[in-house]
Design an enzyme around this catalytic site. Sequence first.
Site, PDB file in Angstrom:
ATOM      1  N   SER A  12       0.790  -1.157  -0.017  1.00 13.00           N
ATOM      2  CA  SER A  12      -0.028   0.074  -0.051  1.00 13.00           C
ATOM      3  C   SER A  12       0.879   1.094   0.046  1.00 13.00           C
ATOM      4  CB  SER A  12      -0.901  -0.075   1.214  1.00 13.00           C
ATOM      5  OG  SER A  12      -1.641   1.285   1.520  1.00 13.00           O
TER       6      SER A  12
ATOM      7  N   TYR B 128      -2.460  -0.928  10.180  1.00 11.04           N
ATOM      8  CA  TYR B 128      -2.474  -0.982   8.898  1.00 11.04           C
ATOM      9  C   TYR B 128      -1.267  -0.444   8.421  1.00 11.04           C
ATOM     10  CZ  TYR B 128      -4.192  -1.084   3.997  1.00 11.04           C
ATOM     11  OH  TYR B 128      -4.327  -1.326   2.558  1.00 11.04           O
TER      12      TYR B 128
END
Length: 261
Positions: free
Chosen positions: A144, A158
């Site tokens: 990501s 995350y």
Amino acid sequence: MRPPARDPQTVVVTGAATGIGRATAVAFARLGCWVLIADRNAARAEETLALVRAAGGDGRVRALDVTDLADLRAAVDEVVAERGRIDVLVNNAGRPMAIRIEDIDEAQFDAVLDVNLKATFFACKYVIEHMLVAGGGAIVNTASDMGLVAGLPNQPAYVASKGAVVLLTKALAVDYAEQDIRVNCVCPCLTDTPMIDDFLATQFPDDAERAKVKAELHAIQPIARMNTPAEVASAIVFLGTPASSGTTGVALPVDGGFVAR
């Protein structure tokens, strides 16, 4: 030198029932690949399989919760027994979480890390064991932009998981370059997937507020919209095929210019 792979190539995609995973399975199918569609949602995975076959490929569905490491290993071994080798592994299964560090508990932290990092780590391990015997292969991890820059608030677990995936990718690329095993990752920013919609539904029950927030998310990237799953899939296919034969250890943003800004 890696021996020529027999045709069609065998591709394993986790989290392939929807979104980026589904688009990736279909993109490989357009190249004539055989694709294992691994996902805990078997019904949606069957829909992906139909799209794979319509695109000119073939494959099968494997119901799989990637956090069950024994079953993850079994799934990898089954493919090798059936197909002879795994040419490409795409670690795409992921779990979002937006909770500030003072509010998160250990179980929530583990839930994110178990999917995003631990399962990716061990899927790489199990597949690399076979790739060493076969003479090479390619692995693409879905990381990501949040593993490159902590650009969105309230996502420490995350961000930690995806940052770890980026550096795991680089470590494995260095360790196995001489064995012709290439390891890269894509770093999407905001991608218009069912996972985004499901996540927003849990955070914003009101339809009007949810639509407003989604419009704001589209505006975050310099291209003024989220990426599509197909755009991310095209980058994954590039990194997983001989088109990128000289490329390993790369964290490739597919983010509409988010990191650049």
